[in-house]
Design an enzyme around this catalytic site. Structure first.
Site, PDB file in Angstrom:
ATOM      1  N   HIS A 455       0.830  -1.207   0.000  1.00 20.79           N
ATOM      2  CA  HIS A 455       0.000   0.000   0.000  1.00 20.79           C
ATOM      3  C   HIS A 455       0.869   1.264   0.000  1.00 20.79           C
ATOM      4  CE1 HIS A 455      -3.636   2.410   1.220  1.00 20.79           C
ATOM      5  NE2 HIS A 455      -2.675   3.201   1.666  1.00 20.79           N
ATOM      6  N   GLU A 456       1.766   1.344   0.968  1.00 16.72           N
ATOM      7  CA  GLU A 456       2.589   2.554   1.066  1.00 16.72           C
ATOM      8  C   GLU A 456       3.510   2.697  -0.139  1.00 16.72           C
ATOM      9  OE1 GLU A 456       1.730   4.699   3.081  1.00 16.72           O
ATOM     10  OE2 GLU A 456       0.498   3.443   4.393  1.00 16.72           O
ATOM     11  N   HIS A 459       1.783   4.444  -3.001  1.00 16.02           N
ATOM     12  CA  HIS A 459       1.889   5.903  -2.911  1.00 16.02           C
ATOM     13  C   HIS A 459       3.237   6.364  -3.465  1.00 16.02           C
ATOM     14  CE1 HIS A 459      -1.727   6.846  -0.737  1.00 16.02           C
ATOM     15  NE2 HIS A 459      -1.415   6.121   0.324  1.00 16.02           N
ATOM     16  N   HIS A 462       3.459   6.243  -7.196  1.00 13.66           N
ATOM     17  CA  HIS A 462       2.664   7.339  -7.753  1.00 13.66           C
ATOM     18  C   HIS A 462       3.513   8.611  -7.819  1.00 13.66           C
ATOM     19  CE1 HIS A 462      -1.507   9.563  -7.565  1.00 13.66           C
ATOM     20  NE2 HIS A 462      -0.964   9.602  -8.768  1.00 13.66           N
TER      21      HIS A 462
END
Length: 669
Positions: A455-456, A459, A462
């Site tokens: 998940h992290e 980010h 991105h």
């Protein structure tokens, strides 16, 4: 050509930081004064350069404050934060600068689409910063912003202090019956660090969860539950010691006043101004629609858990029993537990697998920088390469320790921008709080930890894989808050793919990947209690939105009353009266999620729909991975997020993929 600038942690001299910031801001003010009458063609570039300098300076201090907190650093942070807020107020309310930006927007000067979007965001942010205010209203607005900055820091510090300020010392191993050996080793190491015999259990999540999930000692579970659930509040073993009650009330009152000064009905409307959602009511309708479809499954899951617990001799299931009996029910039904899985997910193996998966999907490789300046021995630095050329840098810091903020997050040192014909490369930080290595074994992750890391890192990708050269909208900059979770939630899906799990798992002793029978059990258990998990997130999101969409509370009791009301609407099991979840809800009181916590669910809808295309065309498809980068991931905040979604998915988002992915669709039909 590319320009790689890395943070200098060793060069930080805390006693000099406030003066260095003063000097930096004074230079920025002088430059701003020149910009008020400057050539319009230079406006955006010179503003960007100022923002970049300040961001780089402060990101180092902010990062250290989260991962290496100390009394000295906390004092420096508290001294500097108001200075940054004051500067932000000055720039945001600079009418001459705003007029320059408006003149540029209405001129015939040719701007790229990215520059045009950045300029639109700049004008919007000017208005939200009160640029049109005059006199007393202007001064009051600045004072509110300053005070909110102070209160946010206070809230977070008190949560950290409350977490660090309590521990359970156990000398009799029998009290910890059922707790896995790996956790006991960590507790023993923690006791030695405090020069105590036996075991020490802290409120850091990697220490807290094993007791809640496995300890047969019900009273111990209750004791830890109460200590954790009353952190920074007026209840529990440390009642009133770091109480956030008054802090919450003041934050909410000041946010409501700020909204009124800007001409909005409430702070929720202010929060949504730069987001995708149209209105607070639209958000609440979305959340309630999800709740309506999820509640039947959640209630059935809880009824099943109550019956299971009663059959095991617990006829009065309480909140501190839920994790324990849930884990035992999962184990009994699927013959698999998180603890059994952990030996197959050493942190280093998982990270290497993450690099393989994302490398194959997005056409990148990772190279560790052994010479990089780091803040702690746990930290690592990696350069991302494409076709042998550097594109970004990421730092990781994965393990829990004293004086480190809890949770997991991604932050950045700098973003991509053009500097004298060169591309400044993005730099990101990925921080987690996994169980650290013990004296006997490496850090072993639960599968839930694995999804957290993915998940992290979503980010971070991105931010790092952007192809936009305008800082205001490159990477995660300028991305609507309710779209920013899309890449992170999307990447979690790869943790559940049969072809991927062998890439991210290997037994820490034998090196063998997760056996096929365990893999099938893990996949079968994917949606275990997914209804309960869904309504829990909806509870937080509805509470947050209602809290900011109605008149500000006068007392902390009113906040509790609202939370109780939301729970009566969407929760399926009661929590004890002493629970003070809200006092530690850092996302909305000390983070960027005020009237924005719903973003997790909205982005989950988007990410589930995006992933459904990967599921159809190939989860490890290099071609589809590149299309995702080209059409969505690399575009940052340079375009409307809904349009970027449509560009990749070919249609508007649908609710069905989310409900299907959570195993709720058949219940909602």
């Amino acid at each position: 050509m590319s320009l790689c600038v890395l943070p200098d942690f060793a060069g930080v001299e805390l006693d000099k930081v406030p003066a260095q910031l003063d000097s930096l801001l004074d230079e920025a003010r002088a430059e701003i004064a020149k910009l008020e009458t400057a050539d319009l063609e230079q406006l955006l570039g010179r503003l960007e350069a100022l923002d970049d300098r300040i961001d780089k300076f402060w990101s180092v201090i902010s990062h250290l404050n989260g991962v290496m907190n100390s009394p000295e650093l906390r004092e420096v942070y508290a001294e500097c934060q108001p200075k940054l807020t004051a500067y932000g107020n000055e720039v945001g309310q600079n009418r001459a600068l705003y007029d320059q930006a408006e003149a540029l927007a209405s001129s015939d000067i040719k701007l790229s689409p990215e520059q045009r979007t950045g300029l639109e965001h700049l004008l919007r942010d000017f208005r939200l910063a009160g640029v049109a205010l005059e006199g007393e209203a202007k001064e009051r607005f600045k004072a509110i912003r300053l005070r909110l900055s102070e209160l946010s820091t206070t809230f977070q510090n008190q949560v950290l202090d409350a977490t660090q300020g309590w521990f359970k010392h156990v000398t009799d191993a029998a009290e910890l019956a059922g707790v896995p050996e790996s956790a006991l080793e960590g507790y023993a190491d923690a006791a030695k660090a405090k020069e105590l015999d036996g075991y020490v259990i802290s409120l850091d999540v990697p220490a807290y969860l094993p007791v809640m999930q496995y300890a047969e000692n019900r009273e111990l579970r209750r004791e830890l539950y109460e200590a954790y659930g009353t952190r920074a509040s007026d209840q529990g073993p440390k009642a009133g010691e770091w109480d956030n009650s008054a802090v919450m009330v003041e934050i909410l009152q000041l946010r409501a006043e700020l909204a009124q000064i800007l001409g909005y009905a409430n702070y929720a409307e202010v929060s949504l101004a730069p987001k995708m959602a149209e209105s607070p009511q639209r958000v609440m309708d979305f959340l309630r629609e999800l709740a309506e479809k999820s509640l039947p499954r959640a209630r059935a899951e809880f009824d099943e858990l109550k019956a299971f617990a009663a059959n095991k001799g617990c006829s009065d299931l309480q909140a501190w029993d839920v994790p324990f009996y849930s884990e035992h029910l999962r184990t009994e039904r699927y013959a698999i537990s998180q603890e059994e899985l952990k030996p197959y997910f050493p942190a280093e193996t998982v990270q290497e697998g993450l690099f393989k998966v994302t490398g194959q999907l997005f056409g990148i490789t990772y190279e560790r920088d052994e010479s990089a300046d780091l803040w702690h021995e746990d930290a690592r630095c990696y350069h991302l390469l494409r076709d042998g050329e550097p594109v970004a840098t990421v730092y990781t810091d994965l393990f829990a320790r004293a004086n480190k903020r809890g949770g997991a997050w991604m932050a950045n040192f700098c973003g991509r921008r053009e500097v004298n014909g060169e591309n400044q490369l993005p730099v990101a930080f990925v921080t987690c709080n996994f169980t650290p290595p013990t004296s006997k074994r490496p850090s072993l992750l639960t599968h839930s930890d694995v999804t957290t890391l993915f998940h992290e890192f979503g980010h971070a990708l991105h931010h790092m894989l952007t192809q936009v050269n305008v800082l205001a909208v490159s990477g995660i900059n300028g991305v609507a808050w309710d779209a920013v979770e899309l890449p992170s939630q999307l990447l979690e899906n790869w943790c559940w793919q049969p072809e991927v799990i062998p890439m991210i798992s290997a037994h820490y002793e034998t090196g063998q990947p997760l056996p096929e029978d365990m893999l099938q059990k893990l996949l079968a258990a994917k949606n275990f209690q997914s209804g309960l998990q869904m309504v829990r997130q909806l509870e937080f999101a509805l509470f947050d939105m209602q809290l900011h969409a109605r008149p500000a509370p006068q007392t902390a009791d009113e906040i509790q009353t609202l939370l109780d009301s939301v729970r009566s609407e969407v929760a399926v099991y009661p929590v004890p009266a002493f629970n003070r979840f809200q006092h530690g809800f850092s996302h909305i009181f000390a983070g960027g999620y005020a009237a924005g916590y719903y973003s997790y669910k909205w982005a989950e809808l988007l990410s589930a729909d995006v992933f459904s295309r990967f599921a159809e065309e190939g989860v490890m498809s290099r071609e589809l991975g590149q299309e995702f980068v080209d059409k969505l991931l690399s575009r940052g905040g340079s375009a409307d997020p809904m349009q970027l979604f449509r560009d990749f998915r070919g249609r508007d988002p649908q609710l069905e993929p989310l409900l299907r992915d959570a195993g709720i669709l058949e219940d909602a039909a």
